[in-house]
Design an enzyme around this catalytic site. Structure first.
Site, PDB file in Angstrom:
ATOM      1  N   HIS A  93      41.905  40.225  44.359  1.00 13.36           N
ATOM      2  CA  HIS A  93      42.352  39.415  43.224  1.00 13.36           C
ATOM      3  C   HIS A  93      43.600  39.962  42.564  1.00 13.36           C
ATOM      4  O   HIS A  93      43.927  39.594  41.427  1.00 13.36           O
ATOM      5  CB  HIS A  93      41.219  39.230  42.215  1.00 13.36           C
ATOM      6  N   ASP A 155      37.375  39.608  31.474  1.00 12.41           N
ATOM      7  CA  ASP A 155      37.051  38.203  31.169  1.00 12.41           C
ATOM      8  C   ASP A 155      36.392  37.532  32.373  1.00 12.41           C
ATOM      9  O   ASP A 155      35.527  36.685  32.224  1.00 12.41           O
ATOM     10  CB  ASP A 155      38.328  37.413  30.849  1.00 12.41           C
ATOM     11  N   GLU A 265      39.357  38.550  20.917  1.00 13.70           N
ATOM     12  CA  GLU A 265      40.499  38.188  21.760  1.00 13.70           C
ATOM     13  C   GLU A 265      41.314  37.138  21.024  1.00 13.70           C
ATOM     14  O   GLU A 265      40.846  36.545  20.049  1.00 13.70           O
ATOM     15  CB  GLU A 265      40.062  37.645  23.131  1.00 13.70           C
TER      16      GLU A 265
HETATM   17  P1  FAD Z   1      41.900  44.241  44.729  1.00 11.43           P
HETATM   18  O1  FAD Z   1      42.956  43.226  44.498  1.00 11.43           O
HETATM   19  O2  FAD Z   1      41.088  44.101  45.946  1.00 11.43           O
HETATM   20  O3  FAD Z   1      42.549  45.713  44.682  1.00 11.43           O
HETATM   21  C1  FAD Z   1      43.378  46.115  43.615  1.00 11.43           C
HETATM   22  C2  FAD Z   1      43.889  47.537  43.883  1.00 11.43           C
HETATM   23  O4  FAD Z   1      42.806  48.440  43.822  1.00 11.43           O
HETATM   24  C3  FAD Z   1      44.526  47.706  45.251  1.00 11.43           C
HETATM   25  O5  FAD Z   1      45.535  48.659  45.170  1.00 11.43           O
HETATM   26  C4  FAD Z   1      43.374  48.231  46.086  1.00 11.43           C
HETATM   27  O6  FAD Z   1      43.816  48.977  47.190  1.00 11.43           O
HETATM   28  C5  FAD Z   1      42.632  49.086  45.073  1.00 11.43           C
HETATM   29  N1  FAD Z   1      41.190  49.143  45.317  1.00 11.43           N
HETATM   30  C6  FAD Z   1      40.335  48.118  45.540  1.00 11.43           C
HETATM   31  N2  FAD Z   1      39.096  48.586  45.690  1.00 11.43           N
HETATM   32  C7  FAD Z   1      39.164  49.927  45.558  1.00 11.43           C
HETATM   33  C8  FAD Z   1      38.205  50.970  45.617  1.00 11.43           C
HETATM   34  N3  FAD Z   1      36.924  50.744  45.846  1.00 11.43           N
HETATM   35  N4  FAD Z   1      38.639  52.234  45.437  1.00 11.43           N
HETATM   36  C9  FAD Z   1      39.937  52.506  45.199  1.00 11.43           C
HETATM   37  N5  FAD Z   1      40.880  51.555  45.154  1.00 11.43           N
HETATM   38  C10 FAD Z   1      40.496  50.274  45.321  1.00 11.43           C
HETATM   39  N6  FAD Z   1      41.742  42.454  34.640  1.00 11.43           N
HETATM   40  C11 FAD Z   1      41.301  42.901  33.453  1.00 11.43           C
HETATM   41  O7  FAD Z   1      41.415  44.098  33.166  1.00 11.43           O
HETATM   42  N7  FAD Z   1      40.720  42.055  32.548  1.00 11.43           N
HETATM   43  C12 FAD Z   1      40.511  40.744  32.825  1.00 11.43           C
HETATM   44  O8  FAD Z   1      39.977  40.031  32.000  1.00 11.43           O
HETATM   45  C13 FAD Z   1      40.953  40.247  34.070  1.00 11.43           C
HETATM   46  N8  FAD Z   1      40.754  38.950  34.404  1.00 11.43           N
HETATM   47  C14 FAD Z   1      41.159  38.512  35.619  1.00 11.43           C
HETATM   48  C15 FAD Z   1      40.915  37.179  35.962  1.00 11.43           C
HETATM   49  C16 FAD Z   1      41.281  36.692  37.203  1.00 11.43           C
HETATM   50  C17 FAD Z   1      41.012  35.256  37.548  1.00 11.43           C
HETATM   51  C18 FAD Z   1      41.942  37.557  38.117  1.00 11.43           C
HETATM   52  C19 FAD Z   1      42.382  37.043  39.440  1.00 11.43           C
HETATM   53  C20 FAD Z   1      42.203  38.871  37.786  1.00 11.43           C
HETATM   54  C21 FAD Z   1      41.817  39.365  36.532  1.00 11.43           C
HETATM   55  N9  FAD Z   1      42.040  40.688  36.164  1.00 11.43           N
HETATM   56  C22 FAD Z   1      41.588  41.148  34.957  1.00 11.43           C
HETATM   57  C23 FAD Z   1      42.798  41.595  37.038  1.00 11.43           C
HETATM   58  C24 FAD Z   1      41.853  42.401  37.911  1.00 11.43           C
HETATM   59  O9  FAD Z   1      41.138  43.354  37.155  1.00 11.43           O
HETATM   60  C25 FAD Z   1      42.649  43.178  38.972  1.00 11.43           C
HETATM   61  O10 FAD Z   1      43.463  42.314  39.696  1.00 11.43           O
HETATM   62  C26 FAD Z   1      41.688  43.905  39.909  1.00 11.43           C
HETATM   63  O11 FAD Z   1      42.409  44.744  40.758  1.00 11.43           O
HETATM   64  C27 FAD Z   1      40.938  42.896  40.737  1.00 11.43           C
HETATM   65  O12 FAD Z   1      39.899  43.527  41.442  1.00 11.43           O
HETATM   66  P2  FAD Z   1      39.807  43.301  43.002  1.00 11.43           P
HETATM   67  O13 FAD Z   1      38.483  43.781  43.404  1.00 11.43           O
HETATM   68  O14 FAD Z   1      40.162  41.931  43.385  1.00 11.43           O
HETATM   69  O15 FAD Z   1      40.959  44.320  43.453  1.00 11.43           O
END
Ligand code: FAD
Length: 501
Positions: A93, A155, A265
């Site tokens: 994400h 969120d 918020e």
């Molecule tokens: P990924 O996109 O899969 O990875 C993000 C990064 O972390 C990459 O560099 C990856 O290599 C690394 N990574 C992934 N897993 C691990 C692991 N297990 N160990 C070490 N590194 C790892 N953020 C907020 O803080 N508050 C919010 O309210 C919020 N709302 C959001 C709403 C939406 C609809 C979206 C799309 C994003 C939102 N985000 C929010 C952002 C979100 O927290 C970050 O984009 C987060 O990285 C998404 O998690 P993911 O599992 O998809 O990570």
């Protein structure tokens, strides 16, 4: 890396993993191609993300059935010359390819969740041990069964624990409870060298502080121990409307300086659609047209979203307590929207956005932290830009207390006691995200010219110079930690800090 060399890398990885960890019972599953894959579906998924802007093609995707397979992969990379890059992908994400690895291997962390129960609430209920691949929605469901819940959220709940802990994890609870990274007791991490290490504030603290907010640069989180508290049974939830920015921000700052609300918020309403999004959670559709009329008159409105938790013990006083709280605020008295709901429904208010009905969109988001002392300058400049550009994203805007962050961690904030977070959550058709990127650049350019020291949250920079500026005084430590835990620059190349994707 071209296709033939990608295939040969894949073969090398398969053979090597098989020979190196053949004593491991999972080696057979690696060998038969179920764990390490390069079929088009796996590659396609690993080369896209929520942003739908960056597309980097990996050589292979690892679907680990055990933590050992991840460390085997990283050890093998370390032995190769040159090593291949490895990126953990939680939910994918990110908006700018942060979980991608061009020509390297993406580790699809969700595969781990298929192996065995990886959410365990402690016997005394003070913490939960969670696999790094787990989604927050599943953590919530599992802990609520015991009447418990983590205290700090995002969120959106369909994000992985490892993904949000690699950034910070913020929401309306953060002003009081700190970001999610502040509510972690212990981690299991596989470092860039392939070593499995348990770390906490007391044990291997350098790794612990590096990984939290560390943008995936130091290790892959395979387990996080997260603080739990008794879950409140009910939530009283209010939305207030303001026409004046300075009154709106003053009230927000007042709220986060008190311990009374449990969630604060704010939103900027510059488009009628923003108010439409309220309908699902607040049953006052008849007032939407009144808000639309006010919006037309004012050009912009502001909204504070405020929550107080309660349970049977406090049910008789919640209304009175809320009234007292509201009396301290200066919102437009004609518009108060309120709801009374369960903790689950409140935390799950955004729902599941992961199966969009229409064609795929791009999300050229920009998230900023802005020092409080410059917030009115920022507002004036950005508002002016936004009105001339007619770019109307959903704007989330609320303040946070810096004292709730631990400066030893890798996450970066402005150097003021209070700072605001602004989320410019643009959606666009895939071929026109550049318009929004241009708008984002104008905002950053304005801040630079005006000397407003903003920090990007979920940062994205093109050059190492920009990263050095981003980390500021933390850069030497960040670089030193990289040399200690991932000296060959293997991990999370998609962040573009030490290597390009
Ligand atoms: P990924 O996109 O899969 O990875 C993000 C990064 O972390 C990459 O560099 C990856 O290599 C690394 N990574 C992934 N897993 C691990 C692991 N297990 N160990 C070490 N590194 C790892 N953020 C907020 O803080 N508050 C919010 O309210 C919020 N709302 C959001 C709403 C939406 C609809 C979206 C799309 C994003 C939102 N985000 C929010 C952002 C979100 O927290 C970050 O984009 C987060 O990285 C998404 O998690 P993911 O599992 O998809 O990570």
């Amino acid at each position: 890396m071209g296709i033939p060399s990608r295939i040969s890398l894949l073969l090398l990885i398969i053979i090597s993993c098989f020979t190196r960890i053949s004593a491991n019972p999972s080696a057979q599953s690696l060998y038969d191609g179920k764990v390490l894959r390069n079929d088009s579906d796996s590659i396609k998924k690993a080369s896209n993300d929520y942003g739908n802007i960056v597309h980097e093609i990996p050589s292979a995707v690892l679907f680990p059935s055990s933590v050992k397979e991840i460390s085997g992969l990283l050890r093998w990379s370390n032995e190769r010359s040159p090593p291949f890059t490895v990126a953990a992908r939680g939910r994918g994400h990110s908006a700018r390819g942060q979980a991608m690895a061009r020509g390297g291997v993406v580790v699809d962390m969700t595969a781990l969740s298929k192996t065995r129960r990886r959410i365990r609430v402690s016997r005394n209920g003070t913490y939960v041990d969670v696999g790094g691949e787990q989604l927050w929605i599943d953590v919530l469901r599992a802990t609520l069964k015991r009447g418990l819940a983590p205290v700090s959220w995002t969120d959106y709940l369909y994000l992985s624990v490892g993904g949000t802990l690699s950034n910070a994890g913020i929401s309306g609870q953060s002003f009081q409870r700190g970001p999610q990274i502040n509510n972690v007791l212990e981690l299991d991490v596989i470092t860039g060298k392939g070593e499995f290490m348990t770390c906490s504030r007391e044990r291997n603290p350098e790794l612990f502080f590096a990984v939290l907010g560390g943008l995936g640069q130091f290790g892959i989180i395979t387990r996080a121990r997260i603080i739990l508290d008794k879950a409140p049974t009910r939530v009283k939830w209010v939305r207030l409307i303001y026409s004046d920015f300075s009154i709106f921000s003053r009230d927000q700052e007042h709220l986060i300086s008190s311990n009374s609300p449990n969630y604060v918020e704010g939103f900027l309403i510059i488009d009628e659609n923003t108010t439409n999004q309220w309908r699902s959670s607040f049953s006052s559709p008849s007032r939407q047209s009144d808000i639309a009329a006010l919006l037309k008159k004012q050009g912009i409105l502001y909204s504070i979203e405020l929550v107080k938790y309660y349970d049977n013990r406090t049910a008789s006083t919640i209304d009175k307590d809320f009234e007292t709280l509201l009396k301290e605020l200066n919102f437009n008295p004609d518009f108060i929207f309120s709801a009374d709901t369960s903790l689950f429904d409140f935390l799950h208010r955004v729902g599941d956005l992961d199966s969009p009905a229409g064609p795929p969109e791009s999300h050229p988001w920009l998230n900023l932290f802005i020092p409080k002392s410059r917030i009115s300058d920022f507002n004036a400049g950005v508002l002016a830009l936004s009105q001339t550009q007619r770019v109307l994203p959903l704007l989330i805007f609320y303040p946070l207390n810096r004292k709730k962050w631990d400066d030893r961690m890798s996450a970066v904030t402005p150097e003021e006691d209070v700072f605001y977070t602004l989320g410019l959550l643009h959606s666009s058709p895939p071929n026109s995200y550049q318009i929004y990127d241009e708008f984002n650049s104008q905002i950053l350019g304005f801040c630079k010219r005006a000397g407003i020291k903003v920090k990007q949250y979920l940062p994205n920079y093109k050059s190492q110079g920009d990263w050095i500026q981003h980390f500021g005084p933390k850069w030497p430590t960040f670089r030193q930690r990289k040399a200690t835990f991932d000296p060959k620059f293997i991990l999370s190349p998609g962040q573009g800090i030490f290597n390009s994707a």
